[in-house]
Every structure is written in C-alpha cells, then in structure tokens.
Design a protein around this motif. Structure first.
Motif, PDB file in Angstrom:
ATOM      1  N   ALA A 197       4.201   7.919  -4.352  1.00  0.00           N
ATOM      2  CA  ALA A 197       5.459   7.781  -3.592  1.00  0.00           C
ATOM      3  C   ALA A 197       5.396   6.439  -2.644  1.00  0.00           C
ATOM      4  O   ALA A 197       6.661   6.101  -2.344  1.00  0.00           O
ATOM      5  CB  ALA A 197       5.180   8.973  -2.500  1.00  0.00           C
ATOM      6  N   TYR A 198       4.524   5.900  -2.525  1.00  0.00           N
ATOM      7  CA  TYR A 198       4.696   4.626  -1.860  1.00  0.00           C
ATOM      8  C   TYR A 198       5.052   3.713  -2.846  1.00  0.00           C
ATOM      9  O   TYR A 198       6.267   2.851  -1.966  1.00  0.00           O
ATOM     10  CB  TYR A 198       3.159   4.021  -1.537  1.00  0.00           C
ATOM     11  N   PHE A 199       4.885   3.613  -3.921  1.00  0.00           N
ATOM     12  CA  PHE A 199       5.541   2.719  -4.940  1.00  0.00           C
ATOM     13  C   PHE A 199       7.010   2.988  -4.891  1.00  0.00           C
ATOM     14  O   PHE A 199       7.649   2.008  -4.886  1.00  0.00           O
ATOM     15  CB  PHE A 199       4.527   2.912  -6.176  1.00  0.00           C
ATOM     16  N   ASN A 200       7.193   4.249  -5.185  1.00  0.00           N
ATOM     17  CA  ASN A 200       8.620   4.417  -5.625  1.00  0.00           C
ATOM     18  C   ASN A 200       9.573   4.063  -4.099  1.00  0.00           C
ATOM     19  O   ASN A 200      10.567   3.724  -4.131  1.00  0.00           O
ATOM     20  CB  ASN A 200       8.899   5.755  -5.926  1.00  0.00           C
ATOM     21  N   ARG A 201       9.145   4.577  -3.072  1.00  0.00           N
ATOM     22  CA  ARG A 201       9.631   4.170  -1.865  1.00  0.00           C
ATOM     23  C   ARG A 201       9.680   2.499  -1.573  1.00  0.00           C
ATOM     24  O   ARG A 201      10.880   2.248  -0.996  1.00  0.00           O
ATOM     25  CB  ARG A 201       8.955   4.753  -0.572  1.00  0.00           C
ATOM     26  N   ALA A 202       8.671   1.877  -1.598  1.00  0.00           N
ATOM     27  CA  ALA A 202       8.753   0.501  -1.631  1.00  0.00           C
ATOM     28  C   ALA A 202       9.915   0.061  -2.545  1.00  0.00           C
ATOM     29  O   ALA A 202      10.372  -0.797  -2.092  1.00  0.00           O
ATOM     30  CB  ALA A 202       7.456   0.007  -2.047  1.00  0.00           C
ATOM     31  N   GLN A 203      10.024   0.383  -3.718  1.00  0.00           N
ATOM     32  CA  GLN A 203      11.143  -0.288  -4.634  1.00  0.00           C
ATOM     33  C   GLN A 203      12.643   0.174  -4.011  1.00  0.00           C
ATOM     34  O   GLN A 203      13.429  -0.765  -4.100  1.00  0.00           O
ATOM     35  CB  GLN A 203      11.038   0.554  -6.169  1.00  0.00           C
ATOM     36  N   LEU A 204      12.620   1.122  -3.560  1.00  0.00           N
ATOM     37  CA  LEU A 204      13.970   1.726  -3.043  1.00  0.00           C
ATOM     38  C   LEU A 204      14.339   0.829  -1.819  1.00  0.00           C
ATOM     39  O   LEU A 204      15.492   0.707  -1.441  1.00  0.00           O
ATOM     40  CB  LEU A 204      13.858   3.408  -2.793  1.00  0.00           C
ATOM     41  N   TYR A 205      13.303   0.651  -0.779  1.00  0.00           N
ATOM     42  CA  TYR A 205      13.479  -0.005   0.273  1.00  0.00           C
ATOM     43  C   TYR A 205      14.107  -1.559  -0.077  1.00  0.00           C
ATOM     44  O   TYR A 205      15.106  -2.158   0.291  1.00  0.00           O
ATOM     45  CB  TYR A 205      12.322  -0.066   1.169  1.00  0.00           C
ATOM     46  N   SER A 206      13.467  -1.978  -0.996  1.00  0.00           N
ATOM     47  CA  SER A 206      13.825  -3.317  -1.717  1.00  0.00           C
ATOM     48  C   SER A 206      15.073  -3.478  -2.205  1.00  0.00           C
ATOM     49  O   SER A 206      15.928  -4.052  -1.736  1.00  0.00           O
ATOM     50  CB  SER A 206      12.716  -3.720  -2.636  1.00  0.00           C
ATOM     51  N   ALA A 207      15.665  -2.228  -2.843  1.00  0.00           N
ATOM     52  CA  ALA A 207      16.825  -2.257  -3.361  1.00  0.00           C
ATOM     53  C   ALA A 207      18.029  -1.930  -2.161  1.00  0.00           C
ATOM     54  O   ALA A 207      19.059  -2.305  -2.441  1.00  0.00           O
ATOM     55  CB  ALA A 207      16.999  -0.751  -4.162  1.00  0.00           C
ATOM     56  N   LYS A 208      17.540  -1.531  -1.088  1.00  0.00           N
ATOM     57  CA  LYS A 208      18.402  -1.413   0.094  1.00  0.00           C
ATOM     58  C   LYS A 208      18.416  -2.738   0.946  1.00  0.00           C
ATOM     59  O   LYS A 208      19.186  -2.761   1.834  1.00  0.00           O
ATOM     60  CB  LYS A 208      17.933  -0.124   1.011  1.00  0.00           C
ATOM     61  N   GLY A 209      17.537  -3.703   0.654  1.00  0.00           N
ATOM     62  CA  GLY A 209      17.301  -4.710   1.220  1.00  0.00           C
ATOM     63  C   GLY A 209      16.432  -4.597   2.663  1.00  0.00           C
ATOM     64  O   GLY A 209      16.291  -5.720   3.407  1.00  0.00           O
ATOM     65  N   ASP A 210      15.628  -3.679   2.691  1.00  0.00           N
ATOM     66  CA  ASP A 210      14.736  -3.413   3.908  1.00  0.00           C
ATOM     67  C   ASP A 210      13.489  -3.848   3.352  1.00  0.00           C
ATOM     68  O   ASP A 210      12.626  -3.115   3.009  1.00  0.00           O
ATOM     69  CB  ASP A 210      14.805  -2.027   4.185  1.00  0.00           C
ATOM     70  N   TYR A 211      13.401  -5.245   3.344  1.00  0.00           N
ATOM     71  CA  TYR A 211      12.058  -5.798   2.900  1.00  0.00           C
ATOM     72  C   TYR A 211      10.927  -5.607   3.710  1.00  0.00           C
ATOM     73  O   TYR A 211       9.785  -5.616   3.040  1.00  0.00           O
ATOM     74  CB  TYR A 211      12.584  -7.178   2.409  1.00  0.00           C
ATOM     75  N   ALA A 212      11.145  -5.492   4.825  1.00  0.00           N
ATOM     76  CA  ALA A 212       9.770  -5.526   5.865  1.00  0.00           C
ATOM     77  C   ALA A 212       9.224  -4.051   5.472  1.00  0.00           C
ATOM     78  O   ALA A 212       8.074  -3.922   5.419  1.00  0.00           O
ATOM     79  CB  ALA A 212      10.406  -5.390   7.322  1.00  0.00           C
ATOM     80  N   ARG A 213      10.137  -3.136   5.100  1.00  0.00           N
ATOM     81  CA  ARG A 213       9.291  -1.725   4.934  1.00  0.00           C
ATOM     82  C   ARG A 213       8.727  -1.667   3.650  1.00  0.00           C
ATOM     83  O   ARG A 213       7.828  -1.064   3.309  1.00  0.00           O
ATOM     84  CB  ARG A 213      10.323  -0.802   5.103  1.00  0.00           C
ATOM     85  N   ALA A 214       9.565  -2.439   2.619  1.00  0.00           N
ATOM     86  CA  ALA A 214       9.002  -2.364   1.169  1.00  0.00           C
ATOM     87  C   ALA A 214       7.662  -2.915   1.155  1.00  0.00           C
ATOM     88  O   ALA A 214       6.665  -2.882   0.614  1.00  0.00           O
ATOM     89  CB  ALA A 214      10.163  -3.311   0.369  1.00  0.00           C
ATOM     90  N   ILE A 215       7.685  -4.200   1.952  1.00  0.00           N
ATOM     91  CA  ILE A 215       6.294  -5.188   1.940  1.00  0.00           C
ATOM     92  C   ILE A 215       5.225  -4.111   2.386  1.00  0.00           C
ATOM     93  O   ILE A 215       4.120  -4.288   2.163  1.00  0.00           O
ATOM     94  CB  ILE A 215       6.460  -6.355   2.727  1.00  0.00           C
ATOM     95  N   ALA A 216       5.499  -3.412   3.686  1.00  0.00           N
ATOM     96  CA  ALA A 216       4.511  -2.593   4.181  1.00  0.00           C
ATOM     97  C   ALA A 216       3.954  -1.576   3.125  1.00  0.00           C
ATOM     98  O   ALA A 216       2.824  -1.321   3.286  1.00  0.00           O
ATOM     99  CB  ALA A 216       5.041  -1.771   5.515  1.00  0.00           C
ATOM    100  N   ASP A 217       4.811  -1.172   2.425  1.00  0.00           N
ATOM    101  CA  ASP A 217       4.328  -0.105   1.487  1.00  0.00           C
ATOM    102  C   ASP A 217       3.630  -0.647   0.345  1.00  0.00           C
ATOM    103  O   ASP A 217       2.470  -0.064  -0.052  1.00  0.00           O
ATOM    104  CB  ASP A 217       5.606   0.577   1.037  1.00  0.00           C
ATOM    105  N   PHE A 218       3.938  -1.820  -0.182  1.00  0.00           N
ATOM    106  CA  PHE A 218       3.307  -2.629  -1.135  1.00  0.00           C
ATOM    107  C   PHE A 218       1.934  -2.895  -0.777  1.00  0.00           C
ATOM    108  O   PHE A 218       0.847  -2.770  -1.403  1.00  0.00           O
ATOM    109  CB  PHE A 218       3.958  -3.831  -1.615  1.00  0.00           C
ATOM    110  N   ASP A 219       1.808  -3.402   0.850  1.00  0.00           N
ATOM    111  CA  ASP A 219       0.588  -3.597   1.201  1.00  0.00           C
ATOM    112  C   ASP A 219      -0.325  -2.387   1.311  1.00  0.00           C
ATOM    113  O   ASP A 219      -1.435  -2.580   1.204  1.00  0.00           O
ATOM    114  CB  ASP A 219       0.877  -4.270   2.710  1.00  0.00           C
ATOM    115  N   LYS A 220       0.262  -1.347   1.677  1.00  0.00           N
ATOM    116  CA  LYS A 220      -0.536  -0.074   1.927  1.00  0.00           C
ATOM    117  C   LYS A 220      -1.210   0.351   0.344  1.00  0.00           C
ATOM    118  O   LYS A 220      -2.454   0.398   0.117  1.00  0.00           O
ATOM    119  CB  LYS A 220       0.399   1.085   2.307  1.00  0.00           C
ATOM    120  N   LEU A 221      -0.267   0.201  -0.632  1.00  0.00           N
ATOM    121  CA  LEU A 221      -0.716   0.345  -2.050  1.00  0.00           C
ATOM    122  C   LEU A 221      -1.834  -0.593  -2.544  1.00  0.00           C
ATOM    123  O   LEU A 221      -2.779  -0.255  -3.172  1.00  0.00           O
ATOM    124  CB  LEU A 221       0.567   0.133  -3.199  1.00  0.00           C
ATOM    125  N   LEU A 222      -1.927  -1.984  -2.103  1.00  0.00           N
ATOM    126  CA  LEU A 222      -2.774  -2.792  -2.385  1.00  0.00           C
ATOM    127  C   LEU A 222      -3.979  -2.725  -1.685  1.00  0.00           C
ATOM    128  O   LEU A 222      -5.069  -3.155  -2.132  1.00  0.00           O
ATOM    129  CB  LEU A 222      -2.231  -4.334  -2.063  1.00  0.00           C
TER     130      LEU A 222
END
Length: 299
Positions: free
Chosen positions: A241-266
């Motif tokens: 869910a984190y991975f998919n949400r991060a991708q969708l945030y990126s698709a919307k241009g909400d990169y701060a939230r996408a990065i936060a999700d990718f950081d959580k995954l990492l």
C-alpha cells in the motif's frame, strides 16, 4: 513515471500479504471444554494459548482428538506469531495422530506454500477438499495458491466454489477480487470487495485490493484513500500500500508525500533498488518544480 498496478510488482514481490493467513486463522477451533487448559488453548491468540495447548499435548492421558486439536491450535498460535518452523512441526504431529484432520491439512498446506513448496501445499489442499468437499476453506486455500501461481481461471473456480458454499466468507471475496484486478476486471473486483467489507469492515487486504481496483479504473483519489485505509490498519505490514500510494502521489505531482512513503518503505527494505530509483525520480521532479517555481498541489 512508470506505474505498476498490482502486488506482483518486482519491488514488492515477496512482501504481499498472504490472503490465506486470514483463512487459516479463521478455521474452526476445538469444541468442548473439559478443563481450563482446553478453553484457554482454543481461545483468542494470546500468550496463554501456547502454555495451555502445550499442557494438553503433553498429557498422554487425554483423548487423541483433544491432543490433535491442541496441536492444530498451537500451530495457529505460531502462524500468528510468524513462527513457521514451529507451526509446521505441530501440524505434522497433528497429522501423525490423525491423518484425516482437515484443519491441520490446510494449516500445513499454508505453511508449505510459505516455505516455497507449492506442490506439497497443493497436495494438502486437495486432500482437505477430498475429505470435506462441503467446506469452503479447502477451496479458499487452493484458490489462494492458484492465484499466487497466476493460474487465474483455476483460482476463480476455487473462489466461486468457496463462495457458493459460504456466501459470508469475506476472504474468498477478497481473493476473487484480487484475481479480477489482475485480469483487468476492476468493476467485478469492486463488487466483491464491497461485499467483503459489508460482512467484515476489518477483512484483511480488502482496502488494498479495492485501492487497486480504483487504480485500474483511473480513480486516483479513491485509490489513495483506500491505500491509506490499508496502511492505517496495519502500518508495519502494508508495504504494498505504501508503494502504490507513493507512485500515485508522484503521478499527482505530490512529491513530498511520495518521498515520505518511499522513505517508509526503505526503512523496511533498505536495499531495494527499485524503491531507491523511484524515490530518486520523485526527488528529481520535486527539485525541477522548485526550480521552476511551481507550487506543489494542495493536500
């Protein structure tokens, strides 16, 4: 950015929640109560379960049926704790006492599947169905195995049979929804997940697969909402869910939230190259927006 729609993604392979776990933990427990140990052994998964079941298993004066059921209950305890080897040992012991104990066959099949022995798992599920053809749990277990093997039509047949036998079995609805998502039928997936959630709002994986169905339909906002619900219910395990949400945030241009999700995954998967690469892409796009003076979308 390249988007991937399902939990069979390379980055997430091996961390998807097994739908079968929910089915295994739903299996019926032993009935009857001759002593406190028996009641505790068959109660909710808690610290006292292991001790109570062990007391029954070690008491050779007890009926074989009670000891067999106690072994199965202790196996479920270990499954819930992630102790695969201990659980497998208990299911083997239960089946030595009673080779026709369906509950232990399904538990052992699940464990064999997790340990990478799908043929052995299939044999256990087939035997469980042969012994109890009117029980939905064998079909559900085999359907989950077939779905993991991407044998979609066979998986659907098993889920259909499980649902025909028990309409209010939400795990079978979610399993079938997964197959519908994977085979490009998001409307059918939504229908199944909504039924599952009506039966039990806490059905494991339901919000994740409804999010995937919305994503397939291009409904990004609803997909993000459901991935967020999945994360809220299990923040330590909903990596997909984190991975998919991060991708969708990126698709919307909400990169701060996408990065936060990718950081959580990492924090869970620090060496995963694909997550690292997608995070780097999000960071680069965020920098480009800042350079151009473009504001990020509102939350």
């Amino acid at each position: 950015m390249r988007l991937r729609p399902t939990c069979s993604d390379a980055a997430m392979r091996g961390v998807c929640s097994h739908l079968l776990l929910a089915a295994v933990l739903l299996l019926g427990t032993a009935s009857g109560a001759r002593a406190d140990d028996l009641a505790d052994c068959n109660g909710p998964v808690a610290d006292k379960v292991e001790a109570a079941c062990s007391a029954i298993i070690g008491d050779t004066a007890r009926p074989v049926e009670e000891r067999t059921k106690a072994l199965s209950s202790r196996a479920r305890f270990h499954i819930g704790r992630g102790n695969t080897d201990q659980a497998l040992s208990d299911t083997d012991a239960a089946l030595q006492l009673n080779p026709q104990f369906v509950q232990a066959l399904i538990e052992r099949g699940y464990l064999r599947q997790r340990k990478g022995s799908p043929d052995q798992a299939r044999a256990d599920f087939d035997r469980a169905i042969e012994l109890e053809p009117k029980s939905p749990f064998g079909y559900l277990a085999r359907g989950n195995l077939r779905a993991d093997q991407r044998a979609w039509s066979d998986a659907i047949a098993d889920y259909d049979q499980a649902i025909n036998l028990r309409q209010d079995l939400p795990a079978a609805r979610v399993g079938r929804a997964r197959v519908y998502v994977e085979t490009g039928k998001p409307d059918e997936a939504l229908a199944d997940v909504n039924v599952a959630l009506a039966v039990n709002p806490n059905t494991p994986n339901a919000f994740y697969w409804r999010g995937q169905a919305y994503r397939r339909k291009g409904d990004v906002d609803h997909a993000i909402e459901d991935f967020s619900r999945a994360i809220a219910r299990a923040p330590q395990t909903e990596r997909n869910a984190y991975f998919n949400r991060a991708q969708l945030y990126s698709a919307k241009g909400d990169y701060a939230r996408a990065i936060a999700d990718f950081d959580k995954l990492l924090s869970f998967l620090p060496d995963n190259k694909e997550i690292q690469q997608q995070r780097q892409q999000a960071v680069a796009m965020q920098a480009e927006l800042a350079k151009a003076g473009t504001a990020a979308p509102p939350p």
